[in-house]
Write an enzyme that holds these catalytic residues in place. Sequence first.
Site, PDB file in Angstrom:
ATOM      1  N   GLU A 168     -18.199  54.292  25.053  1.00 29.70           N
ATOM      2  CA  GLU A 168     -18.677  52.983  24.600  1.00 29.70           C
ATOM      3  C   GLU A 168     -19.996  53.170  23.856  1.00 29.70           C
ATOM      4  O   GLU A 168     -20.862  53.916  24.283  1.00 29.70           O
ATOM      5  CB  GLU A 168     -18.842  52.038  25.796  1.00 29.70           C
ATOM      6  CG  GLU A 168     -19.434  50.684  25.462  1.00 29.70           C
ATOM      7  CD  GLU A 168     -18.704  49.942  24.347  1.00 29.70           C
ATOM      8  OE1 GLU A 168     -17.488  49.718  24.469  1.00 29.70           O
ATOM      9  OE2 GLU A 168     -19.351  49.600  23.330  1.00 29.70           O
ATOM     10  N   CYS A 196     -15.329  40.623  24.547  1.00 33.66           N
ATOM     11  CA  CYS A 196     -14.876  39.574  25.465  1.00 33.66           C
ATOM     12  C   CYS A 196     -15.945  39.186  26.492  1.00 33.66           C
ATOM     13  O   CYS A 196     -16.314  38.033  26.622  1.00 33.66           O
ATOM     14  CB  CYS A 196     -13.607  40.052  26.156  1.00 33.66           C
ATOM     15  SG  CYS A 196     -12.994  38.920  27.391  1.00 33.66           S
ATOM     16  N   ILE A 231     -12.026  30.215  17.872  1.00 28.04           N
ATOM     17  CA  ILE A 231     -13.470  30.485  17.910  1.00 28.04           C
ATOM     18  C   ILE A 231     -14.247  29.354  17.231  1.00 28.04           C
ATOM     19  O   ILE A 231     -15.205  28.807  17.788  1.00 28.04           O
ATOM     20  CB  ILE A 231     -13.786  31.856  17.265  1.00 28.04           C
ATOM     21  CG1 ILE A 231     -13.169  32.986  18.102  1.00 28.04           C
ATOM     22  CG2 ILE A 231     -15.295  32.062  17.117  1.00 28.04           C
ATOM     23  CD1 ILE A 231     -13.314  34.383  17.503  1.00 28.04           C
ATOM     24  N   ILE A 241     -13.337  26.226  16.583  1.00 27.11           N
ATOM     25  CA  ILE A 241     -13.217  24.924  17.270  1.00 27.11           C
ATOM     26  C   ILE A 241     -14.010  24.916  18.577  1.00 27.11           C
ATOM     27  O   ILE A 241     -14.606  23.904  18.951  1.00 27.11           O
ATOM     28  CB  ILE A 241     -11.721  24.574  17.498  1.00 27.11           C
ATOM     29  CG1 ILE A 241     -11.091  24.137  16.174  1.00 27.11           C
ATOM     30  CG2 ILE A 241     -11.539  23.499  18.562  1.00 27.11           C
ATOM     31  CD1 ILE A 241     -11.590  22.810  15.591  1.00 27.11           C
ATOM     32  N   GLU A 242     -14.039  26.048  19.280  1.00 22.11           N
ATOM     33  CA  GLU A 242     -14.814  26.066  20.536  1.00 22.11           C
ATOM     34  C   GLU A 242     -16.309  25.864  20.245  1.00 22.11           C
ATOM     35  O   GLU A 242     -16.978  25.097  20.939  1.00 22.11           O
ATOM     36  CB  GLU A 242     -14.573  27.378  21.299  1.00 22.11           C
ATOM     37  CG  GLU A 242     -13.203  27.405  21.947  1.00 22.11           C
ATOM     38  CD  GLU A 242     -12.966  28.634  22.817  1.00 22.11           C
ATOM     39  OE1 GLU A 242     -13.898  29.430  23.028  1.00 22.11           O
ATOM     40  OE2 GLU A 242     -11.832  28.785  23.305  1.00 22.11           O
ATOM     41  N   ALA A 300     -16.409  31.296  10.791  1.00 18.51           N
ATOM     42  CA  ALA A 300     -15.410  31.633  11.828  1.00 18.51           C
ATOM     43  C   ALA A 300     -14.052  31.753  11.149  1.00 18.51           C
ATOM     44  O   ALA A 300     -13.116  31.016  11.454  1.00 18.51           O
ATOM     45  CB  ALA A 300     -15.405  30.566  12.916  1.00 18.51           C
ATOM     46  N   MET A 340      -5.073  38.534  18.603  1.00 17.39           N
ATOM     47  CA  MET A 340      -6.318  39.184  19.028  1.00 17.39           C
ATOM     48  C   MET A 340      -6.897  38.411  20.212  1.00 17.39           C
ATOM     49  O   MET A 340      -7.774  37.561  20.058  1.00 17.39           O
ATOM     50  CB  MET A 340      -7.258  39.300  17.853  1.00 17.39           C
ATOM     51  CG  MET A 340      -6.686  40.275  16.810  1.00 17.39           C
ATOM     52  SD  MET A 340      -7.860  40.655  15.557  1.00 17.39           S
ATOM     53  CE  MET A 340      -6.996  41.820  14.524  1.00 17.39           C
ATOM     54  N   ALA A 380      -7.844  38.724  24.615  1.00 21.11           N
ATOM     55  CA  ALA A 380      -8.212  39.669  25.664  1.00 21.11           C
ATOM     56  C   ALA A 380      -7.019  40.038  26.548  1.00 21.11           C
ATOM     57  O   ALA A 380      -6.821  41.209  26.886  1.00 21.11           O
ATOM     58  CB  ALA A 380      -9.327  39.072  26.510  1.00 21.11           C
ATOM     59  N   HIS A 427       2.229  17.266  44.535  1.00 21.82           N
ATOM     60  CA  HIS A 427       1.731  15.960  44.124  1.00 21.82           C
ATOM     61  C   HIS A 427       0.456  15.637  44.885  1.00 21.82           C
ATOM     62  O   HIS A 427       0.392  15.902  46.084  1.00 21.82           O
ATOM     63  CB  HIS A 427       2.776  14.888  44.426  1.00 21.82           C
ATOM     64  CG  HIS A 427       2.287  13.499  44.144  1.00 21.82           C
ATOM     65  ND1 HIS A 427       2.239  12.979  42.877  1.00 21.82           N
ATOM     66  CD2 HIS A 427       1.796  12.537  44.978  1.00 21.82           C
ATOM     67  CE1 HIS A 427       1.750  11.751  42.938  1.00 21.82           C
ATOM     68  NE2 HIS A 427       1.476  11.460  44.189  1.00 21.82           N
TER      69      HIS A 427
HETATM   70  C1  LIG Z   1     -16.445  33.888  20.382  1.00 28.55           C
HETATM   71  C2  LIG Z   1     -15.179  34.489  20.894  1.00 28.55           C
HETATM   72  C3  LIG Z   1     -14.473  33.860  21.894  1.00 28.55           C
HETATM   73  C4  LIG Z   1     -13.305  34.429  22.375  1.00 28.55           C
HETATM   74  N1  LIG Z   1     -12.620  33.797  23.374  1.00 28.55           N
HETATM   75  C5  LIG Z   1     -11.490  34.329  23.840  1.00 28.55           C
HETATM   76  C6  LIG Z   1     -10.781  33.711  24.897  1.00 28.55           C
HETATM   77  O1  LIG Z   1     -11.191  32.676  25.417  1.00 28.55           O
HETATM   78  N2  LIG Z   1      -9.658  34.311  25.358  1.00 28.55           N
HETATM   79  C7  LIG Z   1      -9.178  35.472  24.794  1.00 28.55           C
HETATM   80  O2  LIG Z   1      -8.150  35.969  25.238  1.00 28.55           O
HETATM   81  N3  LIG Z   1      -9.823  36.077  23.794  1.00 28.55           N
HETATM   82  C8  LIG Z   1     -10.964  35.537  23.303  1.00 28.55           C
HETATM   83  N4  LIG Z   1     -11.634  36.176  22.306  1.00 28.55           N
HETATM   84  C9  LIG Z   1     -11.072  37.420  21.760  1.00 28.55           C
HETATM   85  C10 LIG Z   1     -11.406  38.593  22.679  1.00 28.55           C
HETATM   86  O3  LIG Z   1     -12.803  38.706  22.803  1.00 28.55           O
HETATM   87  C11 LIG Z   1     -10.816  39.864  22.124  1.00 28.55           C
HETATM   88  O4  LIG Z   1      -9.442  39.692  21.910  1.00 28.55           O
HETATM   89  C12 LIG Z   1     -11.021  41.026  23.070  1.00 28.55           C
HETATM   90  O5  LIG Z   1     -12.386  41.265  23.285  1.00 28.55           O
HETATM   91  C13 LIG Z   1     -10.351  42.284  22.530  1.00 28.55           C
HETATM   92  O6  LIG Z   1     -10.547  43.322  23.424  1.00 28.55           O
HETATM   93  P1  LIG Z   1     -10.576  44.836  22.957  1.00 28.55           P
HETATM   94  O7  LIG Z   1     -10.677  45.632  24.191  1.00 28.55           O
HETATM   95  O8  LIG Z   1      -9.452  45.086  22.030  1.00 28.55           O
HETATM   96  O9  LIG Z   1     -11.888  44.992  22.067  1.00 28.55           O
HETATM   97  P2  LIG Z   1     -13.411  44.574  22.247  1.00 28.55           P
HETATM   98  O10 LIG Z   1     -13.620  43.616  23.331  1.00 28.55           O
HETATM   99  O11 LIG Z   1     -13.870  44.193  20.891  1.00 28.55           O
HETATM  100  O12 LIG Z   1     -14.107  45.936  22.669  1.00 28.55           O
HETATM  101  C14 LIG Z   1     -14.157  47.030  21.814  1.00 28.55           C
HETATM  102  C15 LIG Z   1     -15.285  47.936  22.248  1.00 28.55           C
HETATM  103  O13 LIG Z   1     -15.204  49.152  21.512  1.00 28.55           O
HETATM  104  C16 LIG Z   1     -16.512  49.611  21.224  1.00 28.55           C
HETATM  105  N5  LIG Z   1     -16.426  50.519  20.087  1.00 28.55           N
HETATM  106  C17 LIG Z   1     -16.000  50.245  18.829  1.00 28.55           C
HETATM  107  N6  LIG Z   1     -16.012  51.366  18.079  1.00 28.55           N
HETATM  108  C18 LIG Z   1     -16.459  52.381  18.877  1.00 28.55           C
HETATM  109  C19 LIG Z   1     -16.677  53.768  18.690  1.00 28.55           C
HETATM  110  N7  LIG Z   1     -16.434  54.358  17.528  1.00 28.55           N
HETATM  111  N8  LIG Z   1     -17.134  54.477  19.735  1.00 28.55           N
HETATM  112  C20 LIG Z   1     -17.387  53.908  20.943  1.00 28.55           C
HETATM  113  N9  LIG Z   1     -17.187  52.601  21.168  1.00 28.55           N
HETATM  114  C21 LIG Z   1     -16.719  51.848  20.160  1.00 28.55           C
HETATM  115  C22 LIG Z   1     -17.255  48.310  20.912  1.00 28.55           C
HETATM  116  O14 LIG Z   1     -18.649  48.491  21.067  1.00 28.55           O
HETATM  117  C23 LIG Z   1     -16.669  47.362  21.958  1.00 28.55           C
HETATM  118  O15 LIG Z   1     -17.422  47.344  23.130  1.00 28.55           O
HETATM  119  C24 LIG Z   1     -12.830  35.638  21.826  1.00 28.55           C
HETATM  120  C25 LIG Z   1     -13.548  36.286  20.816  1.00 28.55           C
HETATM  121  C26 LIG Z   1     -14.710  35.723  20.366  1.00 28.55           C
HETATM  122  C27 LIG Z   1     -15.472  36.439  19.302  1.00 28.55           C
END
Ligand SMILES: Cc1cc2nc3c(=O)[nH]c(=O)nc-3n(C[C@H](O)[C@H](O)[C@H](O)COP(=O)(O)OP(=O)(O)OC[C@H]3O[C@@H](n4cnc5c(N)ncnc54)[C@H](O)[C@@H]3O)c2cc1C
Length: 487
Positions: free
Chosen positions: A34, A42, A205, A207-208, A290, A338, A340, A466
Amino acid sequence: MADTYDVIIIGSGPGGYVTAVRAAQLGLKTAIVEREHLGGICLNWGCIPTKALLRSAEVLHYAQHPQNYGLKIDGAVSADIGAVVNRSRQVSARLNGGVGFLMKKNKVDVVWGEAKLSKAPKGATPGEIVVCKTAKKPMEPQHPTPKGTLGEGTYKAKHIIVATGARPRVLPGIEPDGKLIWTYFEAMIPKEMPKSLIVMGSGAIGIEFASFYRTLGAEVTVVELLPQIMPVEDAEVSKFARKQLEKQGMRILTEAKVAKVEKGASSVTAHVELKDGKVEKITADRLISAVGVQGNVENLGLEAVGVKVERGTVQVDGYGRTNVEGIYAIGDVAGAPMLAHKAEHEGVICVEKIAGLPNVHALDKGKIPGCTYCTPQVASVGLTEEKAKAAGRDIRVGRFQFAANGKAIALGEDQGFIKTIFDKKTGELLGAHMVGAEVTELIQGFVVAMNLETTEEELMHTVFPHPTLSEMMKESVLDAYGRALNA
Ligand SMILES: Cc1cc2nc3c(=O)[nH]c(=O)nc-3n(C[C@H](O)[C@H](O)[C@H](O)COP(=O)(O)OP(=O)(O)OC[C@H]3O[C@@H](n4cnc5c(N)ncnc54)[C@H](O)[C@@H]3O)c2cc1C
């Protein structure tokens, strides 16, 4: 000598860290790399801190309308934006610490730094990554680097899983500057409350944030290119949500485009091309861009090892496998949706397949729920009515209104509906769409039903407690067959 692992995961978002836990459970020697924050977008800048902000907004709304519940509050209730942001950061920090704890508990090595795949010698399986000091300046506030992490170096693994997530998409000419033009990063930690705001893009994103800032009192204008807000949602749900948001004083422009943004000393003016071809100049304190996210595929050495990348996402099969043996991708970097929970599930599948578990089911993107936590909430799974029709399905549609549900009325939340879509011939549940209070908690009932390939008959035979909002789920099913009991 490079340290050797069974699995190395690049990125510790919900995709990466959950994959690491599952890999460790399966007895695989695992490391996670990381560069910024454990928990990824997330936990630090996405799902969780936004829900904390939205919760403050929700409580404010209730406190400002005590009369709706026969209550009285003497004196004005207002938001202290600094304290609201502080609470959101504390929630995020707690979960960030939780990921560190999980890594330790599961004996997953955490490597701190920026990872890059090394080019494999000719004929060899690429299985080496180089971790160097992160080139990216982490967003502030930064959580402390967990104790006991490993540092820069070369690490070797039989399997490398890319889980590097995504970042905000930027439109040329409307580049975020962190001051007047925000992305979700700055919108999450405002130093002061903007009086007015333009939100460009009306996905979850956008709308929230629009809902949060409007509830806290900002004048909010949402500009959406497509004909409906929350474009992936069922048209009827989107229309209803729009009406509710407009009732709350939000201005929403669809089939409209921010063509240009002029920056003043402390405000922005957006030139918005409207549906009728006219251009309206809208001035606001801040603009939130957004317009979607794009995968973090750059500087990873993917091209060097021959991994196929298309339109900013790594191309994978239903098990997260890329075209190069031993290299996988999961989560946002592996494409839509995309979300979580998609990232987590995709990671679990990927590593179970690596471990050789039998009966691992490939990811079924058709059964991934989507939730938007604005007021009213929106939640869905499966086909919308439009998509079902476009796919040539002969369908039955059921609807049930919150206004006819006892619990909704008791809660003072009688606006919304639940819609279900069935295949006319087979009774298969094709989709469920909800708008109203707490629907983000209800949707999972239909997700389970769809996964079990449940038909209308089985849902009708199920007893719902209920008084609950969930009774509307059953009523919606009954309505599809002309048998609703309370409407
Ligand atoms: C404002 C907002 C609200 C959201 N709300 C929701 C929600 O309510 N529900 C939902 O399901 N999703 C939501 N999402 C989407 C959700 O955040 C993502 O889908 C989720 O975080 C994706 O997870 P991931 O593990 O693929 O990547 P990420 O969470 O983006 O994590 C990737 C990690 O990789 C690390 N990284 C990148 N490149 C490198 C590298 N070369 N070397 C080492 N580390 C690296 C980054 O630093 C990061 O920590 C929201 C997103 C945003 C922006």
